[in-house]
Design a protein around this motif. Structure first.
Motif, PDB file in Angstrom:
ATOM      1  N   ILE A   1       0.816  -1.205   0.000  1.00  0.00           N
ATOM      2  CA  ILE A   1       0.000   0.000   0.000  1.00  0.00           C
ATOM      3  C   ILE A   1       0.860   1.269   0.000  1.00  0.00           C
ATOM      4  CG2 ILE A   1      -0.303   0.381   2.503  1.00  0.00           C
ATOM      5  CD1 ILE A   1      -3.311   0.692   1.929  1.00  0.00           C
ATOM      6  N   ILE A   2       2.016   1.214   0.653  1.00  0.00           N
ATOM      7  CA  ILE A   2       2.919   2.374   0.662  1.00  0.00           C
ATOM      8  C   ILE A   2       3.452   2.629  -0.742  1.00  0.00           C
ATOM      9  CG2 ILE A   2       5.162   3.201   1.481  1.00  0.00           C
ATOM     10  CD1 ILE A   2       4.569   1.648   4.112  1.00  0.00           C
ATOM     11  N   THR A   3       3.840   1.557  -1.418  1.00  0.00           N
ATOM     12  CA  THR A   3       4.445   1.699  -2.741  1.00  0.00           C
ATOM     13  C   THR A   3       3.421   2.044  -3.815  1.00  0.00           C
ATOM     14  OG1 THR A   3       6.038   0.017  -2.059  1.00  0.00           O
ATOM     15  CG2 THR A   3       6.003   0.582  -4.381  1.00  0.00           C
ATOM     16  N   LEU A   4       2.195   1.568  -3.665  1.00  0.00           N
ATOM     17  CA  LEU A   4       1.172   1.822  -4.690  1.00  0.00           C
ATOM     18  C   LEU A   4       0.936   3.306  -4.902  1.00  0.00           C
ATOM     19  CD1 LEU A   4      -1.472  -0.972  -4.015  1.00  0.00           C
ATOM     20  CD2 LEU A   4      -0.205  -0.588  -6.128  1.00  0.00           C
ATOM     21  N   PHE A   5       0.941   4.090  -3.827  1.00  0.00           N
ATOM     22  CA  PHE A   5       0.733   5.532  -3.979  1.00  0.00           C
ATOM     23  C   PHE A   5       1.893   6.170  -4.743  1.00  0.00           C
ATOM     24  CE2 PHE A   5      -1.988   4.738  -0.203  1.00  0.00           C
ATOM     25  CZ  PHE A   5      -3.176   5.222  -0.726  1.00  0.00           C
ATOM     26  N   GLY A   6       3.095   5.657  -4.530  1.00  0.00           N
ATOM     27  CA  GLY A   6       4.236   6.163  -5.284  1.00  0.00           C
ATOM     28  C   GLY A   6       4.170   5.798  -6.748  1.00  0.00           C
ATOM     29  N   LEU A   7       3.595   4.647  -7.057  1.00  0.00           N
ATOM     30  CA  LEU A   7       3.485   4.207  -8.448  1.00  0.00           C
ATOM     31  C   LEU A   7       2.559   5.095  -9.262  1.00  0.00           C
ATOM     32  CD1 LEU A   7       3.293   0.322  -8.030  1.00  0.00           C
ATOM     33  CD2 LEU A   7       5.239   1.681  -8.820  1.00  0.00           C
ATOM     34  N   ILE A   8       1.557   5.662  -8.594  1.00  0.00           N
ATOM     35  CA  ILE A   8       0.649   6.585  -9.294  1.00  0.00           C
ATOM     36  C   ILE A   8       1.434   7.779  -9.824  1.00  0.00           C
ATOM     37  CG2 ILE A   8      -1.339   8.128  -9.023  1.00  0.00           C
ATOM     38  CD1 ILE A   8      -2.424   6.143  -6.940  1.00  0.00           C
ATOM     39  N   ALA A   9       2.391   8.267  -9.028  1.00  0.00           N
ATOM     40  CA  ALA A   9       3.220   9.404  -9.449  1.00  0.00           C
ATOM     41  C   ALA A   9       4.190   9.010 -10.560  1.00  0.00           C
ATOM     42  CB  ALA A   9       3.998   9.945  -8.246  1.00  0.00           C
ATOM     43  N   LEU A  10       4.589   7.733 -10.597  1.00  0.00           N
ATOM     44  CA  LEU A  10       5.533   7.271 -11.620  1.00  0.00           C
ATOM     45  C   LEU A  10       4.868   6.958 -12.954  1.00  0.00           C
ATOM     46  CD1 LEU A  10       7.879   4.823  -9.662  1.00  0.00           C
ATOM     47  CD2 LEU A  10       8.453   7.085 -10.555  1.00  0.00           C
ATOM     48  N   ARG A  11       3.535   6.956 -12.983  1.00  0.00           N
ATOM     49  CA  ARG A  11       2.791   6.611 -14.194  1.00  0.00           C
ATOM     50  C   ARG A  11       3.247   7.465 -15.376  1.00  0.00           C
ATOM     51  NH1 ARG A  11      -0.289   2.822 -16.879  1.00  0.00           N
ATOM     52  NH2 ARG A  11      -1.670   3.866 -18.344  1.00  0.00           N
ATOM     53  N   GLY A  12       3.727   6.829 -16.422  1.00  0.00           N
ATOM     54  CA  GLY A  12       4.174   7.535 -17.615  1.00  0.00           C
ATOM     55  C   GLY A  12       5.634   7.938 -17.583  1.00  0.00           C
ATOM     56  N   LYS A  13       6.291   7.868 -16.416  1.00  0.00           N
ATOM     57  CA  LYS A  13       7.705   8.256 -16.298  1.00  0.00           C
ATOM     58  C   LYS A  13       8.630   7.046 -16.348  1.00  0.00           C
ATOM     59  CE  LYS A  13       6.518  12.327 -13.531  1.00  0.00           C
ATOM     60  NZ  LYS A  13       6.675  13.016 -12.211  1.00  0.00           N
ATOM     61  N   VAL A  14       8.203   5.950 -15.753  1.00  0.00           N
ATOM     62  CA  VAL A  14       8.968   4.700 -15.778  1.00  0.00           C
ATOM     63  C   VAL A  14       8.077   3.626 -16.381  1.00  0.00           C
ATOM     64  CG1 VAL A  14      10.209   2.984 -14.404  1.00  0.00           C
ATOM     65  CG2 VAL A  14      10.226   5.394 -13.698  1.00  0.00           C
ATOM     66  N   SER A  15       8.590   2.881 -17.336  1.00  0.00           N
ATOM     67  CA  SER A  15       7.774   1.892 -18.014  1.00  0.00           C
ATOM     68  C   SER A  15       7.315   0.798 -17.054  1.00  0.00           C
ATOM     69  CB  SER A  15       8.561   1.250 -19.163  1.00  0.00           C
ATOM     70  OG  SER A  15       9.616   0.442 -18.659  1.00  0.00           O
ATOM     71  N   VAL A  16       6.154   0.230 -17.347  1.00  0.00           N
ATOM     72  CA  VAL A  16       5.635  -0.885 -16.545  1.00  0.00           C
ATOM     73  C   VAL A  16       6.623  -2.047 -16.589  1.00  0.00           C
ATOM     74  CG1 VAL A  16       3.777  -2.594 -16.368  1.00  0.00           C
ATOM     75  CG2 VAL A  16       3.233  -0.204 -16.885  1.00  0.00           C
ATOM     76  N   ARG A  17       7.214  -2.256 -17.743  1.00  0.00           N
ATOM     77  CA  ARG A  17       8.196  -3.342 -17.894  1.00  0.00           C
ATOM     78  C   ARG A  17       9.329  -3.202 -16.876  1.00  0.00           C
ATOM     79  NH1 ARG A  17      13.015  -4.481 -20.793  1.00  0.00           N
ATOM     80  NH2 ARG A  17      13.065  -6.631 -21.593  1.00  0.00           N
ATOM     81  N   ASN A  18       9.897  -2.018 -16.760  1.00  0.00           N
ATOM     82  CA  ASN A  18      11.015  -1.807 -15.837  1.00  0.00           C
ATOM     83  C   ASN A  18      10.573  -1.854 -14.383  1.00  0.00           C
ATOM     84  OD1 ASN A  18      12.849  -1.595 -17.920  1.00  0.00           O
ATOM     85  ND2 ASN A  18      12.721   0.633 -18.036  1.00  0.00           N
TER      86      ASN A  18
END
Length: 481
Positions: A103-120
């Protein structure tokens, strides 16, 4: 230098080195039916993280029974203990640490959307999770509390696989196969737990609790290799995808990389069908989580089964969930005589409604009949498999290109429920007896049934208005502001 692309009415400006790259890509062999391979790899990548987390759930009951003084056995040989012992408070914290990392990391992933590929994101996360899983038994011998830290890291590492399901559904799924693809993708937890539970019994009996972690770490490394070599974020990025299959996945679209759309948050959260899906998810995961998370403890300690029997019943329940997910997904695609709203209500009622009824009925069974109790627990968990054609399919239909976001929210719901559930279980059933579990089974069965009623009343399984193309003039005005 100008070269025409596939469409005769347009041309593309290419630099010389890009012409060479394009020519080389045309000579590369294509993988037939690549979309199915992508779905399988994506499902395995998400499942292996869940499976690795459940290695702990079985390891703590491996070789243990109600009459055994586990602490005394551990203290005889702390650096090479035949059992995995923790004080009750630490045990509950470890159960909650994995979803807390999620849950801690999921909120950070929202900010990374479009900046770091899902693959990476998934590749790095799976590598860290693999390492953490393999280190748990090694670190335990020197510092048992390290399991808490490693489980937290493990949970944070696999967080990118939660929105992965929505990402693949939005980018790799043909419209005619939505139900089938969602059935496969949403079965990741069943696949992961089935692999862990079906192997944990024999591993525990023959090699001890440590082997459960090593086995899952090895499986994770294999899946990581497949992911590295074969996955790409979108069909347009994959040089092994044929033009014919691209048109099956994305008809009437150009084979070019497109910018990812921003989520219209205001319209998203004002939509009643979005809330219907989220309420169903809350009811589903809060309702069934005690049986899924603590099924090994309930079957082993409360019902009194052996390690092998516990492993077999757990494996059967998650295998049945997997089968029912796939079957319901296929039936949903082929059942064209009724509306999508009716189908999602129908399958969600079988999933949450029937599971709720069976869970309440299980509470009233006499524990002396071990087989009947185990069968009812297995059937209750199996019914949840129908949710792939229930609220899970409704989520994809309603949100379309924003499916990754609603799947992320569902991931937050799953993590939140599994963070607090261990403490509720500890408060109500500290000794893991059948009499204590009576109250938990009745409560969570009622939650499942009630959430299904709300879902059926609110859901309208059709694309939401915010998924429609936005007028160009409106976009220009917004950009000026």
């Amino acid at each position: 230098l100008q070269m025409p692309d596939k469409d005769a009415d347009q041309s593309t400006i290419l630099l010389p080195h890009k012409i060479v790259a394009q020519f080389q890509s045309k000579q590369q062999w294509k993988i037939p039916h690549l979309r199915y391979f992508i779905v399988v790899i994506g499902t395995l990548s998400a499942s292996i993280g869940v499976g690795s987390s459940f290695a702990y759930n079985f390891a703590v009951v491996c070789g243990v029974n109600q009459t055994m003084d586990v602490r005394a056995i551990y203290e005889q040989s702390p650096s090479n203990s035949p059992v995995m012992y923790f004080p009750p408070g630490i045990t509950n914290l470890i159960y909650s640490s994995f979803p807390a990392g999620n849950i801690i990391t999921l909120f950070g992933l929202i900010a990374l959307r479009g900046k770091v590929s899902v693959r990476n994101q998934v590749m790095v996360g799976t590598a860290i999770s693999t390492l953490a899983t393999g280190l748990i038994p090694i670190a335990y011998d020197y510092w048992p509390t390290s399991t808490l830290v490693l489980k937290l890291i493990q949970g944070a590492a696999v967080a990118p696989t939660i929105p992965l399901i929505g990402h693949i559904a939005a980018n790799w799924t043909p419209l005619a196969e939505v139900g089938f693809f969602i059935a496969i993708l949403s079965s990741y937890s069943q696949v992961g737990i089935f692999i862990t539970m079906s192997s944990a019994g024999p591993l525990c009996d023959y090699y001890g609790w440590r082997s459960i972690f090593y086995f899952n770490a090895c499986c994770s490394a294999v899946v990581l290799s497949l992911w590295f070599f074969f996955f790409h974020d979108t069909p347009a990025q994959h040089n092994r995808l044929s033009d014919k299959e691209f048109q099956i996945i994305k008809p009437n679209e150009k084979n070019v990389v497109q910018k990812k759309p921003k989520v219209p948050f205001r319209e998203f959260f004002k939509n009643a069908s979005v809330w219907a899906v989220l309420i169903a998810a809350i009811g589903n995961y809060n309702g069934i989580s005690p049986l899924i998370v603590f099924s090994s403890a309930v079957l082993k300690k409360a019902v009194g089964l052996t390690d092998m029997q516990t492993s077999n019943y757990n494996a059967i329940s998650f295998f049945m969930q997997l089968v029912l997910k796939i079957v319901s997904g296929i039936l949903s695609d082929r059942w064209t005589s009724v509306s999508e709203s009716f189908k999602t209500r129908f399958f969600n009622t079988i999933s949450c409604g029937f599971a709720g009824v069976f869970m309440i009925a299980t509470a009233f069974l006499p524990v002396e009949n071990k087989v009947l109790c185990a069968v009812f627990i297995t059937v209750t968990q199996s019914f949840i498999g129908f949710n792939s054609a229930g609220f899970n399919k409704a989520a994809m239909i309603v949100t379309k290109q924003y499916a990754h976001f609603i799947v992320t929210l569902i991931g937050v719901i799953i993590s939140a429920s599994t963070i607090f559930e261990p403490f509720l279980v500890w408060a109500v059933a500290p000794d893991t007896t059948w009499d204590q579990w009576f109250y938990l089974l009745v409560l969570h069965g009622a939650i499942l049934a009630l959430s299904n009623v709300i879902f059926c009343f609110m859901i309208r399984a059709k694309p939401a208005k915010f998924t429609e193309p936005r007028p160009i003039l409106k976009l220009v005005d917004e950009n000026r502001q």
